[in-house]
Write a protein that holds these residues in place. Structure first.
Motif, PDB file in Angstrom:
ATOM      1  N   LEU A  80      65.609  34.132 -68.502  1.00 31.89           N
ATOM      2  CA  LEU A  80      65.114  32.829 -68.942  1.00 31.89           C
ATOM      3  C   LEU A  80      66.168  31.739 -68.873  1.00 31.89           C
ATOM      4  O   LEU A  80      65.924  30.645 -68.371  1.00 31.89           O
ATOM      5  CB  LEU A  80      64.610  32.978 -70.385  1.00 31.89           C
ATOM      6  CG  LEU A  80      63.579  31.983 -70.874  1.00 31.89           C
ATOM      7  CD1 LEU A  80      62.381  31.924 -69.938  1.00 31.89           C
ATOM      8  CD2 LEU A  80      63.130  32.353 -72.282  1.00 31.89           C
ATOM      9  N   GLY A  81      67.363  32.013 -69.390  1.00 36.00           N
ATOM     10  CA  GLY A  81      68.426  31.007 -69.421  1.00 36.00           C
ATOM     11  C   GLY A  81      68.739  30.466 -68.037  1.00 36.00           C
ATOM     12  O   GLY A  81      68.804  29.254 -67.822  1.00 36.00           O
ATOM     13  N   THR A  82      68.884  31.390 -67.075  1.00 37.15           N
ATOM     14  CA  THR A  82      69.202  30.952 -65.706  1.00 37.15           C
ATOM     15  C   THR A  82      68.003  30.257 -65.057  1.00 37.15           C
ATOM     16  O   THR A  82      68.175  29.386 -64.217  1.00 37.15           O
ATOM     17  CB  THR A  82      69.661  32.136 -64.826  1.00 37.15           C
ATOM     18  OG1 THR A  82      68.614  33.100 -64.745  1.00 37.15           O
ATOM     19  CG2 THR A  82      70.919  32.786 -65.380  1.00 37.15           C
ATOM     20  N   ALA A  83      66.788  30.641 -65.458  1.00 30.84           N
ATOM     21  CA  ALA A  83      65.590  29.946 -64.943  1.00 30.84           C
ATOM     22  C   ALA A  83      65.612  28.489 -65.383  1.00 30.84           C
ATOM     23  O   ALA A  83      65.299  27.580 -64.607  1.00 30.84           O
ATOM     24  CB  ALA A  83      64.318  30.636 -65.435  1.00 30.84           C
ATOM     25  N   TYR A  84      66.001  28.245 -66.637  1.00 35.30           N
ATOM     26  CA  TYR A  84      66.075  26.870 -67.139  1.00 35.30           C
ATOM     27  C   TYR A  84      67.170  26.086 -66.415  1.00 35.30           C
ATOM     28  O   TYR A  84      66.960  24.936 -66.021  1.00 35.30           O
ATOM     29  CB  TYR A  84      66.347  26.867 -68.649  1.00 35.30           C
ATOM     30  CG  TYR A  84      65.192  27.363 -69.493  1.00 35.30           C
ATOM     31  CD1 TYR A  84      63.872  27.208 -69.085  1.00 35.30           C
ATOM     32  CD2 TYR A  84      65.427  27.987 -70.712  1.00 35.30           C
ATOM     33  CE1 TYR A  84      62.824  27.670 -69.858  1.00 35.30           C
ATOM     34  CE2 TYR A  84      64.374  28.452 -71.504  1.00 35.30           C
ATOM     35  CZ  TYR A  84      63.079  28.285 -71.073  1.00 35.30           C
ATOM     36  OH  TYR A  84      62.041  28.739 -71.842  1.00 35.30           O
ATOM     37  N   ILE A  85      68.319  26.698 -66.234  1.00 29.50           N
ATOM     38  CA  ILE A  85      69.425  26.024 -65.525  1.00 29.50           C
ATOM     39  C   ILE A  85      68.968  25.649 -64.110  1.00 29.50           C
ATOM     40  O   ILE A  85      69.192  24.539 -63.636  1.00 29.50           O
ATOM     41  CB  ILE A  85      70.682  26.931 -65.467  1.00 29.50           C
ATOM     42  CG1 ILE A  85      71.283  27.078 -66.872  1.00 29.50           C
ATOM     43  CG2 ILE A  85      71.726  26.361 -64.500  1.00 29.50           C
ATOM     44  CD1 ILE A  85      72.336  28.162 -67.003  1.00 29.50           C
ATOM     45  N   HIS A  86      68.303  26.609 -63.452  1.00 34.08           N
ATOM     46  CA  HIS A  86      67.788  26.400 -62.096  1.00 34.08           C
ATOM     47  C   HIS A  86      66.768  25.251 -62.085  1.00 34.08           C
ATOM     48  O   HIS A  86      66.797  24.380 -61.221  1.00 34.08           O
ATOM     49  CB  HIS A  86      67.142  27.710 -61.618  1.00 34.08           C
ATOM     50  CG  HIS A  86      66.585  27.659 -60.235  1.00 34.08           C
ATOM     51  ND1 HIS A  86      67.381  27.547 -59.112  1.00 34.08           N
ATOM     52  CD2 HIS A  86      65.292  27.717 -59.777  1.00 34.08           C
ATOM     53  CE1 HIS A  86      66.609  27.533 -58.030  1.00 34.08           C
ATOM     54  NE2 HIS A  86      65.346  27.632 -58.407  1.00 34.08           N
ATOM     55  N   GLY A  87      65.893  25.241 -63.085  1.00 35.09           N
ATOM     56  CA  GLY A  87      64.855  24.210 -63.160  1.00 35.09           C
ATOM     57  C   GLY A  87      65.409  22.831 -63.448  1.00 35.09           C
ATOM     58  O   GLY A  87      64.983  21.834 -62.846  1.00 35.09           O
ATOM     59  N   ILE A  88      66.377  22.762 -64.367  1.00 34.34           N
ATOM     60  CA  ILE A  88      66.953  21.464 -64.758  1.00 34.34           C
ATOM     61  C   ILE A  88      67.596  20.769 -63.558  1.00 34.34           C
ATOM     62  O   ILE A  88      67.526  19.553 -63.425  1.00 34.34           O
ATOM     63  CB  ILE A  88      68.005  21.650 -65.877  1.00 34.34           C
ATOM     64  CG1 ILE A  88      67.319  22.023 -67.191  1.00 34.34           C
ATOM     65  CG2 ILE A  88      68.807  20.369 -66.101  1.00 34.34           C
ATOM     66  CD1 ILE A  88      68.283  22.472 -68.264  1.00 34.34           C
ATOM     67  N   LYS A  89      68.206  21.555 -62.682  1.00 30.56           N
ATOM     68  CA  LYS A  89      68.857  20.988 -61.488  1.00 30.56           C
ATOM     69  C   LYS A  89      67.884  20.139 -60.672  1.00 30.56           C
ATOM     70  O   LYS A  89      68.274  19.200 -59.999  1.00 30.56           O
ATOM     71  CB  LYS A  89      69.376  22.125 -60.593  1.00 30.56           C
ATOM     72  CG  LYS A  89      70.702  22.701 -61.008  1.00 30.56           C
ATOM     73  CD  LYS A  89      71.181  23.684 -59.938  1.00 30.56           C
ATOM     74  CE  LYS A  89      72.121  24.707 -60.526  1.00 30.56           C
ATOM     75  NZ  LYS A  89      71.942  26.043 -59.942  1.00 30.56           N
ATOM     76  N   HIS A  90      66.613  20.526 -60.705  1.00 30.45           N
ATOM     77  CA  HIS A  90      65.609  19.849 -59.888  1.00 30.45           C
ATOM     78  C   HIS A  90      64.761  18.864 -60.687  1.00 30.45           C
ATOM     79  O   HIS A  90      63.874  18.216 -60.130  1.00 30.45           O
ATOM     80  CB  HIS A  90      64.703  20.892 -59.225  1.00 30.45           C
ATOM     81  CG  HIS A  90      65.449  21.890 -58.402  1.00 30.45           C
ATOM     82  ND1 HIS A  90      65.957  21.611 -57.150  1.00 30.45           N
ATOM     83  CD2 HIS A  90      65.815  23.171 -58.661  1.00 30.45           C
ATOM     84  CE1 HIS A  90      66.582  22.672 -56.678  1.00 30.45           C
ATOM     85  NE2 HIS A  90      66.511  23.626 -57.565  1.00 30.45           N
ATOM     86  N   ALA A  91      65.036  18.764 -61.994  1.00 27.37           N
ATOM     87  CA  ALA A  91      64.201  17.921 -62.859  1.00 27.37           C
ATOM     88  C   ALA A  91      64.561  16.450 -62.697  1.00 27.37           C
ATOM     89  O   ALA A  91      65.735  16.078 -62.703  1.00 27.37           O
ATOM     90  CB  ALA A  91      64.393  18.343 -64.321  1.00 27.37           C
ATOM     91  N   THR A  92      63.538  15.601 -62.566  1.00 27.04           N
ATOM     92  CA  THR A  92      63.793  14.160 -62.499  1.00 27.04           C
ATOM     93  C   THR A  92      63.419  13.463 -63.813  1.00 27.04           C
ATOM     94  O   THR A  92      63.601  12.262 -63.952  1.00 27.04           O
ATOM     95  CB  THR A  92      62.999  13.515 -61.337  1.00 27.04           C
ATOM     96  OG1 THR A  92      61.604  13.736 -61.541  1.00 27.04           O
ATOM     97  CG2 THR A  92      63.408  14.102 -59.994  1.00 27.04           C
ATOM     98  N   GLY A  93      62.867  14.214 -64.761  1.00 20.94           N
ATOM     99  CA  GLY A  93      62.531  13.637 -66.063  1.00 20.94           C
ATOM    100  C   GLY A  93      63.761  13.474 -66.941  1.00 20.94           C
ATOM    101  O   GLY A  93      64.739  14.203 -66.772  1.00 20.94           O
TER     102      GLY A  93
END
Length: 240
Positions: free
Chosen positions: A78-91
């Motif tokens: 989960l933690g790495t999924a969030y890190i991965h997701g945040i990199k692409h987040a524009t919000g």
């Protein structure tokens, strides 16, 4: 309503092909009704059940500006999924929730409203205050969750009523800092995020939510997770 804000929902998935169309449809519905700018980032960890194919179809239906796919080759946590997701987040705000329908998107406008009231750094969906609650759990699961929450309250004094839940809204920069400061994995990760938030002096708001046990698929909480949780809590108690 503050039109400058954009909300990114991070949805880590693993074997959620049945739940994903429902959760995405509900997210689209509640965001569209509330008028907030949003995007949904689906982070699938190599689900063997075809979750990614479903996600691609949803992207085709709802458009690439709202549904963003950032899959990974295998299950990495989960933690790495969030890190991965945040990199692409524009919000500038990030909403974390489960894709298994245990968190209802209807509460998102309430989380957003609460955040805007006092410019909170974090808003938690809590099952343990106001008219929040848990539905579909047997007594054992309820006792484990309540017990976990109570022990955390006593040992760590987090300043929040529900530290094991994972339905949350964060300012993006706050979430980035917290994730990078956390050592824990699995279920303890959510608790450590709140403990670190308290250490850093971040403000926390709460919104009562009802949590419904997953609709389709297997629950992921077993004996090994409970043992891992106890070890993690003792580690946090010793180090914070």
């Amino acid at each position: 309503m503050d039109s400058k804000n954009k909300y990114t929902v991070l949805l880590p998935t693993y074997n959620e092909r049945d739940n994903l169309p429902i959760i995405v449809w509900l997210l689209m519905k509640y965001f569209s009704e509330s008028g907030h700018d949003f995007e949904i980032i689906i982070i699938d960890d190599g689900s063997p059940d075809g979750t990614l194919d479903v996600a691609k179809e949803l992207q085709r239906i709802y458009g690439e500006e709202h549904i963003i796919l950032r899959p990974r080759a295998k299950k990495l946590g989960l933690g790495t999924a969030y890190i991965h997701g945040i990199k692409h987040a524009t919000g500038n705000f990030i909403i974390l929730m489960d894709a298994d329908m245990s968190h209802h998107p209807k509460f998102i406008p309430q989380l957003i409203k609460k955040q805007l009231e006092k410019d909170y750094d974090i808003v938690l969906g809590t099952r343990y205050s106001g008219d929040g609650g848990v539905f579909g759990w047997d007594l054992k699961r309820k006792c484990i969750s309540r017990g976990a929450n109570y022990i955390t309250q006593v040992l760590l004094r987090p300043g929040a009523s529900d530290v094991t839940g994972s339905f949350r809204l964060y300012k993006k920069d706050v979430l980035e800092r917290l994730i990078h400061s956390c050592q824990s994995k699995g279920y303890v990760f959510q608790i450590e995020m709140i403990i670190r938030a308290r250490q850093f002096g971040y403000s926390i708001g709460e919104v009562p939510i009802s949590f419904v046990d997953r609709v389709f698929g297997e629950s992921k909480l077993g004996g090994s997770e409970i043992a891992e949780w106890i070890k993690g809590i003792l580690y946090l108690f010793a180090t914070t």
